[in-house]
Design an enzyme around this catalytic site. Structure first.
Site, PDB file in Angstrom:
ATOM      1  N   LEU A 277       0.874  -1.170   0.000  1.00 54.81           N
ATOM      2  CA  LEU A 277       0.000   0.000   0.000  1.00 54.81           C
ATOM      3  C   LEU A 277       0.913   1.223   0.000  1.00 54.81           C
ATOM      4  CD1 LEU A 277      -2.780  -0.893   2.617  1.00 54.81           C
ATOM      5  CD2 LEU A 277      -2.987  -0.899   0.133  1.00 54.81           C
ATOM      6  N   ASP A 278       0.583   2.212  -0.834  1.00 54.25           N
ATOM      7  CA  ASP A 278       1.472   3.380  -0.879  1.00 54.25           C
ATOM      8  C   ASP A 278       1.439   4.115   0.462  1.00 54.25           C
ATOM      9  OD1 ASP A 278      -0.592   5.567  -1.016  1.00 54.25           O
ATOM     10  OD2 ASP A 278      -1.127   4.482  -2.846  1.00 54.25           O
ATOM     11  N   VAL A 279       2.387   4.987   0.646  1.00 61.43           N
ATOM     12  CA  VAL A 279       2.597   5.615   1.942  1.00 61.43           C
ATOM     13  C   VAL A 279       1.380   6.404   2.416  1.00 61.43           C
ATOM     14  CG1 VAL A 279       3.637   7.687   0.938  1.00 61.43           C
ATOM     15  CG2 VAL A 279       4.269   6.996   3.259  1.00 61.43           C
ATOM     16  N   THR A 281      -1.823   5.639   1.719  1.00 64.43           N
ATOM     17  CA  THR A 281      -3.009   4.790   1.816  1.00 64.43           C
ATOM     18  C   THR A 281      -3.014   4.067   3.150  1.00 64.43           C
ATOM     19  OG1 THR A 281      -3.009   4.472  -0.585  1.00 64.43           O
ATOM     20  CG2 THR A 281      -4.305   2.931   0.714  1.00 64.43           C
TER      21      THR A 281
END
Length: 419
Positions: A277-279, A281
């Site tokens: 998960l991107d930073v 999210t």
């Protein structure tokens, strides 16, 4: 006159045959030569009882069973263009009949040949299949017991783990490092097996019997149990297995500090995230130490790779209003890395803030920044993004941000399924 009558009488008395009525002699029949010689040789020859064959009976009408088939009249058109009766079919009819008979014979020959070839092919295939199966039975190694699920689970946990395995795989399972990093350590000569430096990651070792050292430190004879956690990832944390202060794995620091009290005598597990998960999210992320992926059968690959088609549900908070045209644009999808990504579901949720709009978006591709790209392609701005479901497993509502919960076997199966 008298002389003539006397000659006639003498001729009649010459042989009794001549004295018979003329109706007895059949006109047009020649007397046999023997009879002629007899009559010419002596006049006192005995009377031959000569009879003639009865005339051949006339041909009777043949019975209906043997009679020829009646002629079928055909109406044909003559050269003058007028119809007329004919006792034989027209030439085109005869040609059509001949062609039909030829096709029927040809089809019969084909069916006969096909049946023969099919029988030969079936016999050959059966012999080949039997031979292949016999070879497979001879060459196939002894596999795990094919009994109940409980028996297979016992085999995987207590027997299969004790069989010789590749050295790099054992080091990764023991929590030394990732499999790739373990291979680099082996190539660098930092790993010894039974006192000898080993530089081949494919070397088979038995962790319960062999003495394995890494950088002079002996690894435990036992492996840590397989662990699976669901984490409610906070915003600003990265999905990394390193020692960064704001990595998802760092959320387990307190848990790992008390590991010796929880599992005495066992090495600490090496944890990593499944997928990313991107930073910015938040939400559901899976953490495990199952680097070998034995018990789950490529578990991490199924969850993380786009080809797995595991559905993931997100709640997107939009800064501003969302209209019907925006929903249509999101539903039509967009291209990401050259691949057309179309969401499975786009649905607006009840608004709690008039200045913000929440959408539920379900995708199965799992491309990098897929949901953000879908929303931005529709001309909207993402305010917040949270993942709430993977497969059939939903993030527990009471799980706080930055907290984790250990998954049960039913939860693990739910991760691989879809609604």
């Amino acid at each position: 006159m008298a002389l003539a009558n006397a000659a006639t009488a003498a001729a009649v008395s010459f042989h009794p045959l001549l004295s018979r009525p003329s109706c007895v002699l059949r006109i047009g029949r020649r007397l046999p030569p023997l009879l002629l010689r007899a009559t010419s040789s002596t006049s006192s020859a005995p009377d031959f009882n000569i009879t003639f064959a009865e005339p051949a009976p006339s041909k009777k009408a043949s019975s209906p069973a043997t009679s020829a088939q009646p002629l079928v009249p055909w109406i044909v058109r003559g050269e003058d263009g007028k119809p007329r009766l004919s006792t034989s079919p027209p030439p085109e009819v005869l040609q059509a009949i001949a062609l039909a008979e030829a096709e029927a014979k040809k089809a019969a020959r084909k069916e006969s040949l096909k049946g023969q070839k099919g029988a030969v092919a079936a016999a050959t295939a059966a012999a080949s299949s039997a031979s292949v199966k016999a070879k497979e039975r001879k060459a196939a190694p002894a596999g795990p017991p094919k009994f109940s699920k409980a028996a297979r689970r016992f085999y995987n946990e207590n027997i299969k783990e004790t069989e010789p395995q590749r050295l790099a795989k054992v080091l990764a399972a023991a929590g030394v490092a990732s499999r790739r990093t373990s291979e680099e350590l082996i190539f660098q000569g930092k790993v010894t097996v039974n006192g000898s430096v080993c530089t081949s990651p494919q070397t088979k070792v038995d962790i319960a019997k062999d003495s394995i050292y890494v950088n002079g430190n002996r690894i435990s004879k036992k492996l840590p149990p397989k662990l699976y956690f669901a984490v409610n990832k906070p915003k600003g944390y990265i999905c990394s297995c390193g020692e960064e202060s704001k990595s998802v794995v760092s959320l387990f620091s307190d848990y790992l500090k008390g590991w010796n009290k929880i599992q005495p005598g066992l090495p600490k597990p090496r944890l990593f995230t499944v997928g990313r998960l991107d930073v910015a999210t938040t939400g559901l992320i899976i953490v495990t130490n199952d680097g070998n992926l034995i018990t789950l059968g490529e578990f991490a690959q199924k969850l993380a790779h786009p080809s797995s088609n595991v559905k993931k549900e997100y709640v997107v908070t939009i800064d501003g209003a969302v209209h019907k045209k925006h929903l249509i644009a999101i539903s039509e999808g967009t291209k990401i890395d050259g691949v057309m990504c179309v969401p499975d579901l786009v649905e607006p949720l009840a608004e709690t803030d008039t200045r913000k709009t929440r959408l539920k978006i379900v995708v199965h591709e799992g491309r990098n920044h897929e949901v953000r790209e879908l929303v931005q392609n529709a001309g909207l701005k993402v305010y917040a993004l949270k993942r709430v479901r993977v497969g059939r497993f939903r993030l527990p509502a009471d799980l706080g941000i930055g907290k984790f919960v250990e998954l049960k076997q039913a939860d693990i199966k739910a991760l691989e399924g879809n609604n």
